[in-house]
Design a protein around this motif. Structure first.
Motif, short mmCIF file in Angstrom:
data_model
loop_
_atom_site.label_atom_id
_atom_site.label_comp_id
_atom_site.label_asym_id
_atom_site.label_seq_id
_atom_site.Cartn_x
_atom_site.Cartn_y
_atom_site.Cartn_z
N ASP A 1 39.71 98.85 84.19
CA ASP A 1 40.87 98.35 83.47
C ASP A 1 40.37 97.67 82.20
O ASP A 1 39.43 96.87 82.24
CB ASP A 1 41.58 97.33 84.38
N ALA A 2 40.98 97.98 81.07
CA ALA A 2 40.51 97.42 79.79
C ALA A 2 40.54 95.89 79.80
O ALA A 2 39.80 95.24 79.06
CB ALA A 2 41.36 97.95 78.65
N SER A 3 41.37 95.31 80.65
CA SER A 3 41.48 93.84 80.66
C SER A 3 40.45 93.19 81.57
O SER A 3 40.37 91.97 81.64
CB SER A 3 42.88 93.44 81.11
N ASP A 4 39.62 94.01 82.25
CA ASP A 4 38.65 93.44 83.19
C ASP A 4 37.70 92.45 82.52
O ASP A 4 37.36 91.41 83.07
CB ASP A 4 37.83 94.55 83.87
N ALA A 5 37.25 92.81 81.30
CA ALA A 5 36.27 91.96 80.62
C ALA A 5 36.87 90.57 80.37
O ALA A 5 36.26 89.56 80.65
CB ALA A 5 35.86 92.61 79.31
#
Ligand code: ADP
Length: 494
Positions: free
Chosen positions: A443-447
């Motif tokens: 998921d792009a928001s994981d970071a």
């Protein structure tokens, strides 16, 4: 359309005897035929040239030009060559019949004739002619289809041969090469003879071959998978690989299309490492300044000021972590740092990794269960602990409170396999391989949300591979994931 629905044929009768002509014409018109009748051979020829009839009834004995001569002229002309000609004659000499057939006639009727016989013969030859025409047009159609197909094949063969992208067709499940193009040969360094008939595994085309073969055997298409290709001269090339399944004569094959990104990748690596180095210096000075502010030496901060400072410190630390990870990965990948190999007990490494992650697990209300396996192996202990802590940290990060995370190990004669298993959110099948690439996150928001860098697994993979081992994951979405690290036990492989 049935035979009876077809319009009746157009018949040209050439006979110099008016009675015969009348008799034949009336008989044919009665049966529904369209009849043209002439008494002279030359008139008959002209009529046939202008509007070719379906059949000609031709009298043998005529003044000026006899039937054989008329027939020869008709056969010599492209417009009238194929019209069936039936000779009619009062003579019954064998010679005349032979002459009639030699001149190109299809049949021979002797006078006095029986009406039914004449009609039957006419019908037979008209049918033959029709069938012949059908056959001919079918034949032409087939030849056109063959030409079209050859044209299409040539077109695709040219595209295949001249494509700048390396292309290969392999069997499933063996992965045996049956067709490759010249771009494939030039990137791999192999000759056509060395490739055709060999399997992907036999050619040792890359370090991820086992994982790749497993994926190929699932018979699902995938696109733009980053893959490191090992050439004949053992040079590493970076390629983006797409696999589709094609059907050739009822057999299913895999179509592999590659894109050489070696140069792009080299520039990317150079850029990342350059930028990271350049970022580190100002960032270190920023951290120093933030620390000084927090120490109170420059005056006390208000509560709100302290909160803002904490946010600054947290994000600066994250940035430092990211830069350190990038540089770490770059150094391991390029072989700038070598593994510091020592004989160690695996149980100690597992325990150390667990202890390091215990407070994170407690904070997230995760039960960490480790079953240390006492067994000696030659590895770089710090790097293996780094790998295990990273896997445990991910397992904790992507689990829900009150879930469990296990770490176990088992050994075979030649290897040990350490597994980190969680009950977390899992990883979708199409990302099972890509998450080991740098900056790849489910998921792009994981970071942002989980504080990760997207580099942990890439670092793990590099460390494990530097030990001659391999790392992979099995996962079911919403049920959990199990990461496996397999390390060889024999000294030579390390
Ligand atoms: P990150 O620093 O983002 O954790 P990693 O390289 O360690 O970077 O992992 C890459 C991505 O793989 C993660 O962002 C996450 O999307 C996915 N991932 C890794 N481990 C797990 C896990 N145990 N469960 C679910 N997803 C995971």
């Amino acid at each position: 359309m049935t035979e009876s629905d077809l319009p009746k044929a157009d018949i040209l009768v050439i006979d110099d005897t008016p009675e015969n002509l009348n008799l034949l014409s009336t008989m044919l018109i009665d049966r529904g035929y369209k009849v043209r009748s002439v008494t002279k051979g030359s008139t008959g020829i002209r009529g046939a040239q202008v509007m070719p009839p379906d059949l000609i009834l031709l009298d043998v004995n005529m003044p000026q030009m006899n039937g054989y001569e008329v027939c020869e002229q008709l056969k010599a002309d492209d417009r009238t060559r194929d019209i069936p000609i039936i000779f009619i004659s009062a003579l019954e000499a064998v010679n005349d019949k032979v002459k009639a057939f030699q001149a190109g006639g299809v049949d021979y009727i002797t006078k006095p004739f029986q009406i039914e016989e004449v009609l039957a013969r006419i019908e037979t030859h008209l049918t033959l002619r029709r069938l012949q025409n059908q056959l001919q047009s079918k034949n032409e159609q087939l030849q056109q289809e063959i030409r079209d197909r050859q044209h299409a094949e040539e077109k695709f063969a040219t595209i295949f041969r001249q494509s700048p992208n390396p292309i290969a067709i392999v069997t499933i499940p063996e992965g045996q090469f049956i067709e490759v193009n010249s771009s494939f040969l030039s990137i791999s360094g192999y000759s056509l003879d060395e490739v055709i008939g060999c399997t992907i595994a036999q050619l040792h085309l890359g370090r991820d071959i086992d994982a790749f073969m497993r994926r190929l055997q699932t018979r699902t298409a995938f696109h733009n998978l980053e893959f490191e290709l090992l050439t004949r001269s053992q040079t590493r090339k970076n390629i983006l690989l797409s696999v589709d399944h094609i059907d050739l004569n009822g057999t299913s094959y895999a179509l592999l299309i590659a894109n050489d990104i070696t140069e792009r990748k080299r520039l990317e690596n150079e850029f990342i490492s350059l930028v990271s180095h350049e970022l580190r210096t100002p960032l270190t000075s920023m951290m120093g300044s933030l620390d000084l502010l927090g120490s109170g030496q420059l005056g006390n901060l208000t509560e709100q000021g302290q909160q803002v400072l904490n946010i600054g410190i947290k994000n600066a630390e994250r940035l430092i972590r990211l830069i350190n990870d990038i540089l770490d990965l770059e150094r391991i990948r390029s072989g700038k740092i070598t593994m510091n190999l020592r004989s160690c007990n695996l149980a100690d490494l597992m325990t150390q990794a667990t202890e390091e992650m215990q407070s994170m697990a407690n904070g997230s209300h995760i039960q960490l269960i480790t079953e240390p396996l006492s067994l000696f192996l030659t590895v770089d202990p710090d790097r293996i602990v780094q790998t295990l802590t990273n896997l445990l940290s991910n397992a904790i990060k992507f689990s829900q409170p009150n879930n469990q995370v296990w770490m176990q190990a088992r050994s075979t004669i030649s290897s040990i396999c350490i597994s980190v298993c969680d009950q977390g959110r899992g990883i979708p099948a199409h990302q099972i391989q890509t998450i080991f690439e740098r900056f790849q996150q489910v998921d792009a928001s994981d970071a942002r949300q989980k504080g990760g860098t997207g580099l942990g697994l890439a670092i793990c993979r590099n460390i494990v591979e530097q030990h001659g081992g391999r790392i992979w994951v099995e996962s079911i979405v919403n049920q959990g994931s199990t990461f496996h690290v397999e390390l060889p036990l024999s000294d030579e492989t390390i």
